[in-house]
Design a protein around this motif. Structure first.
Motif, short mmCIF file in Angstrom:
data_model
loop_
_atom_site.label_atom_id
_atom_site.label_comp_id
_atom_site.label_asym_id
_atom_site.label_seq_id
_atom_site.Cartn_x
_atom_site.Cartn_y
_atom_site.Cartn_z
N PRO A 1 0.79 -1.24 0.00
CA PRO A 1 0.00 0.00 0.00
C PRO A 1 0.83 1.29 0.00
N ALA A 2 2.11 1.21 0.33
CA ALA A 2 2.94 2.42 0.36
C ALA A 2 3.54 2.75 -1.00
N VAL A 3 3.48 1.81 -1.96
CA VAL A 3 4.22 1.97 -3.21
C VAL A 3 3.29 2.39 -4.34
N HIS A 4 3.66 3.50 -4.99
CA HIS A 4 2.90 3.98 -6.15
C HIS A 4 3.50 3.45 -7.45
N GLU A 5 4.82 3.49 -7.58
CA GLU A 5 5.48 3.04 -8.80
C GLU A 5 6.90 2.62 -8.45
N VAL A 6 7.46 1.69 -9.25
CA VAL A 6 8.78 1.15 -8.91
C VAL A 6 9.50 0.68 -10.16
N ASP B 1 10.64 10.80 -8.76
CA ASP B 1 10.21 10.38 -10.09
C ASP B 1 11.26 9.44 -10.66
N LEU B 2 10.95 8.87 -11.82
CA LEU B 2 11.84 7.94 -12.50
C LEU B 2 12.18 8.48 -13.88
#
Length: 498
Positions: A422-427, A482-483
């Protein structure tokens, strides 16, 4: 393939809706294409000549792309966000006869072409002295040259690969490939028809966007909603809200961006029959959350510049989240293991695809062509697993697979597991060297309210160990705002290895 045929039918029917919400009818678009073909032909461009396009998603792109094709020339769409110096490389490598460029980009692009002999044409704005104006061509009546009769195996277009390693490579396609993608994917998978309204967040210069917004809708007579510039979330939501597309094409990063915008919950997505995703694997969690938020199924698939569009995809009503689905009609997929042997049944290996839309060749690269293309069979460079049901699951690029403690690890599997937290938006997960040992590094964008730090790092590592093999977890975790991405939103993982 004659992409102009539908434009002659019902000329008052809307064909394009521009980013300014201006409607271009089929008849108006056809006239623009014919006049552009006249301007190019009388400017010295002929059959087989390459025409570079440095254009945003506007009617000018359609006029130049199809105007060139109409006289037998070969359009070469380019990323208009490329570095200025790249345009000289494209012009010299393709031996282009002409370039059509946005007026706003002209000073930066044309300055790189000094000394090269090619017709310079500026679109969507005034042209400098000595440079032709596409707008001028469209405003004046002209003698329209006859349409060139192209054979199915004639060169239709070139696309340049992304060039993440070495110089971009010119990928040559024939006319028959265009029709093949329409029959197989647009009609065979999506059931695209004349009453569809199509919106794609991927620009026309990209193979995926070109099929979505030009080849498919022109072939079946559908209407296209355009947007220009960078694909900002507010802009995407506005296009959906205003124009109610029935088919929505995007990429995983932008599906995630829409979910992160609270305004998406207030947008009515009920007009959208399917969402389509490509360019990289769609995390299962993104699929689940998008379906929950919008009610829209996303059909995730895989395609490539070399195969022109998607050749393996999920189907409506039978989506297997986390997979690229099954082969598109007309395509055959196979897996080859590390020893070069074909994999039978369930298993993993490099994906090879055989089908009617494969590239003709890489320009000036016969050795690479021979290595990657065997008849109609193309080596994708992607590593996949195939399950007992025949679904294909992406593991990563063959060169991106990680070997940790002598065992192969899929970065995509770790990304998918982290996305479920639940803490991760994108990886994005890559391999790195730490004290001369191969290690796994995760670069994370957190959801609003999540607190970065050592406690969360340990929690995420434990999370991966619980859901995957014990060795499939990130040894190093970076929390980032951001990535690095391409202009289409695809994550540039190679930049994270530096």
């Amino acid at each position: 393939m004659d992409l102009l045929h539908r434009l002659t039918d019902k000329p008052d029917t809307p064909a394009l809706i521009t980013h300014e919400d201006r409607v271009w009818s089929r008849g108006r678009l056809l006239e623009a294409i014919e006049r552009t073909s006249a301007g190019l032909r009388f400017g010295g461009v002929g059959p087989g000549d390459r025409v570079l396009l440095v254009l945003d998603d506007t009617p000018a792109f359609y006029a130049a792309f199809l105007g060139a094709m109409r006289i037998g020339a070969v359009p070469v769409p380019l990323n208009f966000l490329s570095r200025a110096e790249d345009f000289r490389y494209y012009a010299q490598d393709s031996e282009a006869a002409a370039i059509v460029v946005e007026a706003s980009l002209a000073p930066r692009v044309l300055a790189e072409l000094e000394g090269l002999e090619l017709l310079r044409v500026v679109a969507n704005g005034p042209a400098a002295t000595g440079i032709r104006s596409l707008d001028h061509w469209l405003a004046l009546p002209q003698t329209i040259p006859p349409m060139h009769a192209a054979a199915p195996d004639d060169e239709a277009l070139w696309l340049y690969s992304s060039g993440s390693t070495g110089k971009p490579k010119g990928v040559v396609h024939r006319h028959a490939s265009l029709q093949a993608t329409v029959t197989a994917f647009a009609q065979g998978v999506l059931g695209m028809q004349e009453d569809d309204v199509v919106y794609s967040t991927t620009p026309l210069f990209h193979a995926y966007g070109l099929g979505n917004s030009l080849v498919f809708p022109l072939a079946v007579g559908a209407r296209v909603v355009l947007s220009s510039g960078k694909p900002l979330t507010a802009k995407l939501l506005d296009r959906v809200r205003k124009h109610k597309p029935t088919l929505y094409f995007s990429v995983p990063a932008l599906y995630a961006a829409v979910l992160a915008d609270p305004a998406s919950a207030q947008v009515d997505w009920s007009s959208v029959r399917f969402g389509v995703s490509a360019a990289e694997a769609l995390p299962p969690e993104t699929y689940r959350r998008f379906l929950e938020t919008t009610g829209v199924q996303i059909l995730d698939g895989i395609g490539s510049t070399e195969m022109l569009h998607i050749y393996c995809c999920n189907r409506g009503g039978a989506v297997a989240p986390g997979t690229s689905g099954t082969p598109v009609p007309g395509y055959t997929l196979s897996l080859v293991d590390d020893a070069g042997e074909a994999v039978e049944g369930a298993g993993s290996g490099e994906l090879w695809v055989e089908g009617p839309s494969h590239l003709v060749r890489y320009h000036k690269l016969p050795e690479r062509t021979a290595a990657k293309l065997q008849g109609e069979r193309f080596a994708t460079g992607d590593r996949y697993t195939r399950d007992a049901a025949g679904c294909y699951r992406y593991e990563g690029r063959v060169d991106d697979m990680l070997k940790i403690g002598g065992l192969w690890v899929s970065p995509v599997a770790i990304e998918a597991r982290l996305m479920e937290h639940p803490a991760v938006h994108e990886v994005a997960v890559v391999g790195v060297e730490v004290e001369q040992r191969s290690r796994i590094s995760a670069h994370l964008i957190l959801c609003e309210g999540a607190q970065p730090g050592e406690a969360l790092t340990q929690e995420l590592q434990a999370w991966c160990k619980e859901g995957l093999q014990r060795y499939q977890y990130p040894h190093v975790v970076h929390f980032v705002p951001d990535l690095p991405r391409t202009s289409t939103g695809k994550i540039q993982r190679f930049k994270l290895r530096d």
